[in-house]
Every structure is written in structure tokens, then in C-alpha cells.
Design an enzyme around this catalytic site. Structure first.
Site, PDB file in Angstrom:
ATOM      1  N   HIS A 131      11.886  -3.885   1.364  1.00 46.51           N
ATOM      2  CA  HIS A 131      10.530  -4.383   1.111  1.00 46.51           C
ATOM      3  C   HIS A 131       9.573  -3.598   1.997  1.00 46.51           C
ATOM      4  CE1 HIS A 131       7.415  -7.304  -0.051  1.00 46.51           C
ATOM      5  NE2 HIS A 131       6.978  -7.147   1.185  1.00 46.51           N
ATOM      6  N   CYS A 132       8.675  -2.858   1.360  1.00 47.79           N
ATOM      7  CA  CYS A 132       7.748  -2.000   2.103  1.00 47.79           C
ATOM      8  C   CYS A 132       6.547  -2.816   2.565  1.00 47.79           C
ATOM      9  CB  CYS A 132       7.298  -0.838   1.216  1.00 47.79           C
ATOM     10  SG  CYS A 132       6.184   0.308   2.051  1.00 47.79           S
ATOM     11  N   VAL A 133       6.410  -2.988   3.871  1.00 50.83           N
ATOM     12  CA  VAL A 133       5.295  -3.781   4.403  1.00 50.83           C
ATOM     13  C   VAL A 133       3.968  -3.039   4.269  1.00 50.83           C
ATOM     14  CG1 VAL A 133       6.759  -5.045   6.014  1.00 50.83           C
ATOM     15  CG2 VAL A 133       5.725  -2.884   6.737  1.00 50.83           C
ATOM     16  N   GLY A 181       3.255  -3.790   0.607  1.00 50.31           N
ATOM     17  CA  GLY A 181       3.371  -5.189   0.234  1.00 50.31           C
ATOM     18  C   GLY A 181       4.205  -5.410  -1.009  1.00 50.31           C
TER      19      GLY A 181
END
Length: 300
Positions: free
Chosen positions: A131-133, A136
Site C-alpha cells: 500500500h503506497c502511502v 494513498g
């Protein structure tokens, strides 16, 4: 009161989800604008160099390069966000449930191998990488190409910006290595707040520092994911030290970037269909917990 708090929290959560995208967009636009300003107005330091090395033709080449990288960054990022890697809309129930399939109690469905539930996106993701912060959103089977291409052009753009911002560092250090120059390079915010530098000097120092730090961070992410792609791994599989889906470096690239992998990275609009469906994968080694006699060999 409870419902009001719930609505307020829901709105704050939605804002926070898009905040990293907004911050990244502002940084990309700011860096691109600063580099364009350096090319058109400031560079180089010596007036005679302006006539010799920075003729209109070369300025046009520099601007065209910047626009090309800037356009690819925004286009790949846009397609990445618009392409959902989740199982929504994917027909799973008709698929033969076999080895490696699990049941997700949150989504209430069986999920294929390499698929995992994301508690941030609240859905299972096909071939979930992470999950790429910063965006998002999860990186998965359908949007991995756009994620990797965006990283590539961000790295190229930041490296290009660092080279051009060498002039800024030269100007700052022209007086020598003094407390003033060191603080301006390392902590420009403090220098601005205390009134030691002008807003213009702060802006150039801040953007130059951001270029260097951003280039180092993006380089680490890019080289890490290129290595994963060549090995046929996801980040989750790298953590568990598994490589059951590696089909050789050429086929591994094709699995991630599609059939036209050799040109797909140049532009996100180039069609490059994937050889698989994100549900079934050829394996060359038994994943943990799977017997070797149930593994189909698929190595080229």
C-alpha cells in the site's frame, strides 16, 4: 453527537487520504517550475556562458525534456490512481479454487494466490505488492506498470533537477563554508524565520535540498522495485524470502509491464496487454506450505 463525530471523522479521513497526493503534486510542480526558471533566467553563472552554452536551441531542448518528464509523471500517476488493482469487478467465483487460494473473511470470498486484503483500501488486491502511502492506494497487478513508470520519470526528473541546482549550491557556498551557508543548506526554514535570508533565497535553497533528498529516496524505491521485478517478486514475497513465481528476467518484466515492455515505459498511452489475468500464475518452485507435486513448472 455520535453521528456528527462520525461524519467529521469520515471527512477528515477522506482529506488525509488525498493529502499525500496533493503534497506530492505541489512538490513536483514546484521543482519543475524552479528548474524551468533556472534554465530560462538564471543559468549559468557567467554571462559569457549564457551566449556560448545556453543558446535558444539548447534551452528548447532542456524545456522539452522537462515537459516530457513532467507529463509522464502526472500521466502515470493519474492512471495509477484511476486503475483499481482490487478484486472489485473481477469474477472470482467461477475460477477453480486450487492450491494457494484462501478465504478472506473481510471480503467474504475466496481469493487467489498473491492476493491479499488491504485494511486501508478495505478490499482485497490482486497480486498485492504494498500500500503506497504517497499515493494513498495499493500497488497491484493492474497498476504496477504505472507505478514503476512514475518512479522512473520521478527519478530522472529529480536527478536532472539536482544537476541543474548545482549552480544554486555554488552560489550558496561562494562565500565559503560558513555557519550562514551551512544553515541555509541544512535548515533553510530556520534562516527564513529568523530573517537571515530573503524569501527568494529560501525558496531556491529549499527546492535544491528537496531535489537532493527526493532523488536519494526515489532512487532507493526505484532500484528496489526494479530488482523485485527482475526477480519476479512482490514486496510481500521479498519479506518472506520466496521466489516461486520467477520465470526468468525477461518473462518477469513482461509479467509486470506487458507484452510491449520494451517501449511501454516511454509513455503510459502505449498499449501493452498483460499475459496473465492476475488470478492464475505459473510457478517454478513450491510456495511455503504447498507440496512440490502440486506445482506446475512454467519456466522458459
Amino acid at each position: 453527537m455520535t453521528s456528527f463525530r462520525g461524519r467529521l471523522w469520515s471527512r477528515l479521513e477522506a482529506v488525509c487520504r488525498f493529502m499525500p497526493v496533493i503534497v506530492n503534486t505541489v512538490l513536483v510542480v514546484s521543482i519543475t517550475g524552479e528548474v524551468m526558471y533556472l534554465v530560462m533566467v538564471e543559468a549559468p553563472l557567467e554571462p559569457e556562458q549564457k551566449e556560448r552554452d545556453w543558446a535558444p536551441l539548447w534551452k528548447g531542448v532542456h524545456l522539452a525534456s522537462q515537459i516530457f518528464m513532467f507529463g509522464n509523471i502526472l500521466w502515470n500517476a493519474s492512471l495509477f490512481l484511476r486503475t483499481s488493482p482490487s478484486i472489485r469487478g473481477v469474477f472470482l467465483e467461477g475460477s477453480a479454487v486450487g492450491q494457494g487460494w484462501r478465504y478472506c473473511y473481510a471480503c467474504e470470498t475466496h481469493i487467489p494466490p498473491r492476493c491479499s486484503h488491504c485494511y486501508d483500501c478495505k478490499v482485497c488486491v490482486l497480486r498485492k505488492d504494498h500500500h503506497c502511502v504517497f499515493f494513498g492506494q495499493c500497488v497491484g497487478f493492474k497498476n504496477y506498470r504505472y507505478f514503476l513508470s512514475c518512479l522512473l520519470f520521478m527519478w530522472a526528473g529529480l536527478l536532472y533537477a539536482v544537476v541543474l541546482n548545482v549552480e544554486v549550491f555554488i552560489i550558496i557556498l561562494k562565500e565559503g563554508i560558513t555557519p550562514h551557508s551551512v544553515l541555509l543548506l541544512l535548515m533553510p526554514w530556520i534562516m527564513l524565520i529568523t530573517g537571515q535570508v530573503t524569501a527568494r533565497a529560501f525558496a531556491f535553497a529549499f527546492v535544491a535540498d528537496t531535489c537532493v533528498v527526493g532523488c536519494l529516496c526515489v532512487s532507493a524505491f526505484l532500484f528496489f522495485h526494479v530488482a523485485l521485478m527482475l526477480r519476479g517478486q512482490t514486496t510481500r514475497e521479498w519479506y518472506s524470502n520466496q521466489r516461486p513465481y520467477s520465470l526468468g528476467w525477461r518473462r518477469n518484466i513482461l509479467e509486470c509491464l506487458g507484452e510491449r515492455w520494451y517501449v511501454a515505459w516511454l509513455c503510459p498511452l502505449i498499449p501493452s496487454p498483460f499475459p496473465g489475468d492476475g488470478i492464475h500464475f505459473l510457478v517454478t518452485a513450491p510456495p511455503s506450505g504447498v507440496r512440490s507435486d502440486n506445482v506446475n513448472s512454467g519456466k522458459n
